[in-house]
Design a protein around this motif. Structure first.
Motif, PDB file in Angstrom:
ATOM      1  N   ASP A  14       0.811  -1.223   0.000  1.00  0.00           N
ATOM      2  CA  ASP A  14       0.000   0.000   0.000  1.00  0.00           C
ATOM      3  C   ASP A  14       0.841   1.269   0.000  1.00  0.00           C
ATOM      4  O   ASP A  14       0.521   2.234  -0.701  1.00  0.00           O
ATOM      5  CB  ASP A  14      -0.989  -0.002   1.172  1.00  0.00           C
ATOM      6  CG  ASP A  14      -2.175   0.918   0.920  1.00  0.00           C
ATOM      7  OD1 ASP A  14      -2.142   1.679  -0.058  1.00  0.00           O
ATOM      8  OD2 ASP A  14      -3.145   0.871   1.694  1.00  0.00           O
ATOM      9  N   HIS A 208      -7.112  -0.039   9.125  1.00  0.00           N
ATOM     10  CA  HIS A 208      -6.315   0.393   7.982  1.00  0.00           C
ATOM     11  C   HIS A 208      -6.719   1.818   7.647  1.00  0.00           C
ATOM     12  O   HIS A 208      -7.874   2.088   7.351  1.00  0.00           O
ATOM     13  CB  HIS A 208      -6.596  -0.520   6.777  1.00  0.00           C
ATOM     14  CG  HIS A 208      -5.935  -0.063   5.518  1.00  0.00           C
ATOM     15  ND1 HIS A 208      -4.646  -0.422   5.202  1.00  0.00           N
ATOM     16  CD2 HIS A 208      -6.358   0.717   4.504  1.00  0.00           C
ATOM     17  CE1 HIS A 208      -4.314   0.129   4.034  1.00  0.00           C
ATOM     18  NE2 HIS A 208      -5.341   0.823   3.585  1.00  0.00           N
ATOM     19  N   HIS A 210      -5.116   5.950   6.156  1.00  0.00           N
ATOM     20  CA  HIS A 210      -4.077   6.662   5.402  1.00  0.00           C
ATOM     21  C   HIS A 210      -3.876   8.037   6.029  1.00  0.00           C
ATOM     22  O   HIS A 210      -4.811   8.605   6.607  1.00  0.00           O
ATOM     23  CB  HIS A 210      -4.502   6.831   3.933  1.00  0.00           C
ATOM     24  CG  HIS A 210      -4.446   5.558   3.151  1.00  0.00           C
ATOM     25  ND1 HIS A 210      -3.483   5.299   2.210  1.00  0.00           N
ATOM     26  CD2 HIS A 210      -5.227   4.463   3.179  1.00  0.00           C
ATOM     27  CE1 HIS A 210      -3.687   4.100   1.676  1.00  0.00           C
ATOM     28  NE2 HIS A 210      -4.747   3.562   2.253  1.00  0.00           N
TER      29      HIS A 210
HETATM   30 CO    CO Z   1      -5.084   1.548   1.635  1.00  0.00          CO
END
Ligand code: CO
Length: 469
Positions: A14, A208, A210
């Motif tokens: 990622d 998860h 960002h």
């Molecule tokens: Co991601």
């Protein structure tokens, strides 16, 4: 508070995908894999998502071979992939037998953790992948049910808890909350994780997120205080910006909390030391753009992810209509509501953004409707999370000669062997194994180009060796 929090390292997938469009060559990771194997991560995300396409299209690498090499170099670490349910690695729906074969080969070539999601959270679209995971599971296999996180009036904590219960009942081993836009706030994380923990008991929960909007560290801190079990982080030189928060930074913070992580401090620092010059190299080559490394709170202000915003700006600029930007932004909430609040992820984010732009350019709502939106109402993408605009639905369905959207699962034909046999026949002697055929099914043009290049390279070597004698 959790006594132990484990880490999934994302640098190979990622972080690589978010910061540099997944262009990291295997040669740049290979030297450090043996070291990463000793870090004590919960897992290393290294495959799936865009890695597969990128290997074939840009890097002249066989994605399966990359996976096997990572497996060999990291025998003691769980290897993880991201799988888009019935869409596998793309946006089209594959038949059940193709999905099953893909999962079988992924496990056979070295994947342990399959993180499986559907953009609309229509869990019918992840069932086949789950069943295949269970069928081909080894002792190390983990089926992780993944929820696309978004904010809307219909996405309440109780709705998310209900989704988690459903994933648990389906047979998933862990649950992951996937905040791809990085818009989950600290307090949302707290109420969600506490709600889920209360609702489903001791099943491991993974977060998860960002750093895109700048909230991830605060959100992760609250998530940890609320009992999250696993977090996704990236080695520090590949962290932040549109990527995940930094592995080492959170490791040091958790040490002070007295929370066990299982990480080896020296090893995680050596991993970062390895990737520092790699990052510099890709910055110099402009593969990593400064834009991806910064913080952009736009998604919090405009309530749309950064990628969707830049897509809209590009569209409006093409049409010399940037003066309509504010109107298009203001139109988004209405379009999203009419579509029943889909999570704003690819391809749904583009669908909503483009329709909002069309509505303001034409000056009348839904006078022109894109084919994607029509297919969405038809049911091609799955079930909308909330109520759709029924007037619009009726109008669009009439165009298809339908009264109701398709209410069966999108992939409902249990065809066996057909797609695979056809692909195999088309490839002829270019295909040497089932993995080659699967690459071709997923990315026909890129895989064929790659397999042709492979064959040509081998023939050249052969010719050369004869001449040399
Ligand atoms: Co991601």
């Amino acid at each position: 508070m959790a006594k132990k929090v484990q880490f999934t390292e994302t640098v190979l997938r990622d972080a690589n995908q978010s910061l540099m469009a997944t262009r990291m060559a295997f040669a740049d990771m290979e030297p450090i894999l043996g070291e990463m194997n000793k870090a004590g991560y919960y897992s290393v995300e290294c495959w799936g998502g865009a890695t597969f396409d990128s290997c074939l299209r840009y890097l002249n690498e066989d994605p399966w071979e990359r996976l096997r090499k990572i497996r060999a170099a990291m025998p003691d670490t769980r290897l993880q992939m991201l799988l888009r349910g019935q869409n596998l690695l793309g946006y089209k729906h594959y038949h059940d037998d193709v999905v099953e074969k893909f999962v079988e080969l992924s496990i056979k070539n070295g994947i342990d953790v399959l993180r499986i999601f559907d953009a609309l959270n229509d869990f019918r679209n992840i069932r086949t992948a789950l069943e295949a995971t269970k069928k081909y599971a080894t002792a190390n296999t983990v089926a992780s049910g993944c929820i696309s996180y978004t904010q809307s009036p219909v996405h309440t904590v109780s709705k998310y808890v209900a989704m988690c219960k459903e994933l648990k009942e389906m047979g998933f081993d862990t649950i992951c909350l996937k905040d791809m836009a990085g818009t989950m706030s600290p307090y949302e994380a707290e109420s969600l994780i506490k709600g889920i923990k209360d609702g489903i008991g001791d099943m491991p929960i993974i977060l998860h997120t960002h750093c895109t909007t700048g909230m991830a560290y605060m959100t992760i801190t609250k998530a940890i205080e609320s009992g999250v079990d696993v977090i996704d982080t990236a080695t520090s030189c590949f962290s932040n910006g549109t990527s995940q928060p930094a592995t080492e930074s959170i490791f040091y913070a958790l040490q002070q909390y007295g929370i066990e992580t299982g990480l080896n401090e020296d090893v995680i620092n050596r991993v970062n030391d390895h990737f520092k010059p790699i990052k510099e190299k890709y910055i110099a080559a402009k593969t990593i753009s400064p834009k991806s490394m910064g913080t952009d709170a736009g998604a919090l202000i405009y309530k749309v992810p950064g990628g969707m915003l830049s897509n809209m700006i590009a569209n409006l600029t093409d049409m010399h209509a940037m003066d309509k930007f504010d109107a298009a932004l203001a139109e988004i909430p209405a379009v999203r509501k009419d579509l029943g609040y889909p999570p704003l992820v690819t391809p749904l984010s583009q669908m909503v953004g483009n329709q909002a732009v069309t509505n303001v350019i034409v000056g009348e709502r839904y006078k022109n409707v894109s084919n994607e939106v029509k297919n969405y109402f038809k049911g091609d993408y799955g079930i909308a999370p909330g109520e759709v605009n029924h007037e619009l639905e009726t109008k669009i369905l009439a165009g298809f000669g339908m009264e109701h959207p398709v209410d069966c699962r999108i992939e409902d034909s249990k065809r066996t062997g057909e797609d695979f046999a056809k692909a195999k026949a088309e490839l002829g002697d270019l295909a040497r194994c089932e993995e080659d055929v699967m690459s071709y099914i997923c990315f026909p043009k890129q895989a064929k180009d790659f397999l042709e290049k492979r064959k040509a390279a081998e023939e050249n070597v052969y010719t050369y060796s004869i001449e040399a004698m």
